[in-house]
Every structure is written in C-alpha cells, then in structure tokens.
Scaffold this active site. Structure first.
Site, short mmCIF file in Angstrom:
data_model
loop_
_atom_site.label_atom_id
_atom_site.label_comp_id
_atom_site.label_asym_id
_atom_site.label_seq_id
_atom_site.Cartn_x
_atom_site.Cartn_y
_atom_site.Cartn_z
N GLU A 169 0.64 -1.10 -0.03
CA GLU A 169 -0.02 -0.05 0.05
C GLU A 169 0.68 1.45 0.08
OE1 GLU A 169 -2.65 -0.63 3.52
OE2 GLU A 169 -4.12 -1.68 2.24
N GLU A 211 7.00 -21.95 7.51
CA GLU A 211 7.74 -21.08 8.66
C GLU A 211 8.70 -21.98 9.55
OE1 GLU A 211 4.57 -21.54 12.16
OE2 GLU A 211 3.69 -20.77 10.63
#
Length: 301
Positions: free
Chosen positions: A84, A115
C-alpha cells in the site's frame, strides 16, 4: 516437541471459556471487549517503534529499504502494508517490501511448513542483497518462527538494522533484533487464533512504522498524502480535492495546476501557494529533501 502453552498468545482465555454457548450478540460483544486491550499494548511499544522509524527514515535516502519478513498471518500483514505504500506515497515498490515464507502462493493458501525453515528465511533475504542501510523487520505473533529468526540472523551478519514484532514477553525473535517490539495482547478469544488480537496489534504497528517513516521523509504535507500516485479515477479525484483544499482554489484553477504539474500533487500545491514555476518548485523540493512546507517557506522568503 516444543511446549508453547506458556506463550501469551497460546494461553486459554478465562473470559471466553463459554463463548460457544453465547448468542450472536454476546459473541460480538465479547470479541469487542477483548479488542479493547490492543491499543494499550501497542502504546507501550512506542519507544521501540521509534528506533525503527528513525533508522529507516535516515537511511532510506541513502538507498535503504524497509523489509518485512514473516509467515502466515504475520507475513500477509507485512505484504499488505508494503503493497500500500507505492500508491499512497508515490514510492517505488522496492522501498518497502513484504516477504512471506512460501512466496506468493502462501498469500492465498497457508503453507505452514515454510515457517519452520530458518535457512529459507536466510536465503529469501539474501536474494535482496541487503546492506547496512536496510531495515529488516521480523514479524511473528508467537515470537518463535524459525523462518523469521533465520532472516534476522542474516540481517545482523551483514549489518542491517533489525526489528522484531511479536505479541509475547521475552520472545525468541527479540533476541535477534535491535528494536524489540512486544505488544502483549494476551490470550485470544479463541485459543491460539493469533489472527485476532495479535494480528490487529501487528497491523497497527506496521501502519505506525510505514506512515511515520513517510511523514519524516516529506511524503506528507499537513495531514495530506501529497505524494500519492493518482493512478485511477478515485485517486485522481482525491488528488484534485487535496489541491483545491490546500490551495483554496476553484475547479478551473485546480484542473490547470493538476495538468501543469503533470499530475504531481506536491508540485501543484507548491505552484498554487507560491506562484512559482514548476521548475522552481521542483528545485525547491530537491533542495529541501522533498519536504513541501520547507520548499514553500524557501520560495516565499
């Protein structure tokens, strides 16, 4: 197998043990009540957030970047915040980056095993050729994700500034970071569902980091995002509204400034408030590191 039950984010919440028997209204009110702790938890971490913002804003002009590293929800939040920044502040897609364990597919579908791979974190970061001017921020609600630890270890080896965002006390990732952000939001409404309070706290912190950094870099005038990229109809309307409000001009003058500035809101405002040419405003902004209020002051003196 590691015992994670002592982690703040994994404990059972005594306030929600009967939530499965509640009415819809009671469920919603309970969730809302638990969310009230989030801003207080984030507030306590401001001194550590400050370290990240000060380093990043000082070193980005020297070619530095902000790089978020995370897995699962934490990784997605980092990618969201990074993605953004270009339309909001007119910066390159390289300046703020979000890297998620498992790559692009993990944004849409959980890739849980990624992960647990510390070497993957190292190798993903190596590909970015980081330097001492970069700020690498590891994000993990549980504070123990190997992928994030591997990335932070490598970042420290090359001398980059490191930050860690977690929601547990004395987290493992904090041990590998210079700025240690631990927003203790407590047990989740649904035990272990860290996309809830912990995820919201992480989102708030990421907003604070990127927004504060952009302000310090001159991407904001008053409280307007004057470096936004008017790349669609909504953003063009927003850009023109900014010009009209800041300059105090009519639609015709606004349209002229918008076109004369080649759709650059910051330049349009500078031209409108000072009466100087686009070339003079560009030079003033360059001389003042992009800070519009300083450029206007210099031109009006």
């Amino acid at each position: 197998m590691q015992n994670i039950t002592k982690l703040n984010t994994e404990r059972r919440n005594p306030n929600t043990t009967k939530i499965d028997t509640y009415s819809t209204r009671e469920i919603l009110e309970t969730i809302n009540k638990e969310d009230e702790v989030i801003t207080g938890a984030v507030k306590k971490t401001i001194p550590e957030i400050e370290k990240i913002v000060d380093y990043a804003s000082e070193h980005i002009p020297q070619g530095g970047r902000i790089i978020y590293m995370g897995a699962g929800t934490s990784g997605r939040l980092g990618v969201l915040d990074a993605s953004e920044c270009p339309p909001t502040y007119g910066v390159s897609f390289e300046m703020v980056q979000g890297i998620i364990a498992g790559g692009f597919p993990a944004l849409l579908k959980a890739k849980e095993g990624a992960e647990d791979d510390a070497e993957l974190g190292r190798s993903d970061l190596k590909e970015l050729n980081i330097t001492i001017h970069d700020t690498v921020i590891g994000i993990a609600a549980s504070g123990r994700t190997p992928y994030v630890i591997g990335a932070l270890q490598y970042a420290n080896e090359v001398g980059a500034f490191t930050g860690a965002i977690s929601c547990v006390e004395d987290s493992e990732i904090s041990k590998h970071a210079k700025a240690r952000i631990e927003a203790i939001t407590g047990p989740e409404v649904i035990s272990g569902s860290t996309r809830m309070k912990a995820g919201t706290a992480q989102k708030l912190i990421l907003n604070m980091i990127s927004t504060s950094t952009m302000i310090k870099m001159g991407k904001v005038y008053s409280n307007y995002m004057v470096d936004l990229n008017p790349s669609n109809e909504k953003l063009v309307i927003r850009a023109k509204n900014m010009i009209k409000e800041v300059v105090g001009c009519d639609d015709e003058t606004c349209d002229r400034l918008f076109e004369d500035s080649k759709h650059n809101v910051k330049l349009a405002i500078c031209m409108g408030l000072t009466g100087h040419s686009i070339e003079e405003c560009m030079q003033a902004l360059t001389d003042n590191s992009g800070h519009l209020h300083l450029a206007i002051k210099s031109l009006n003196n």
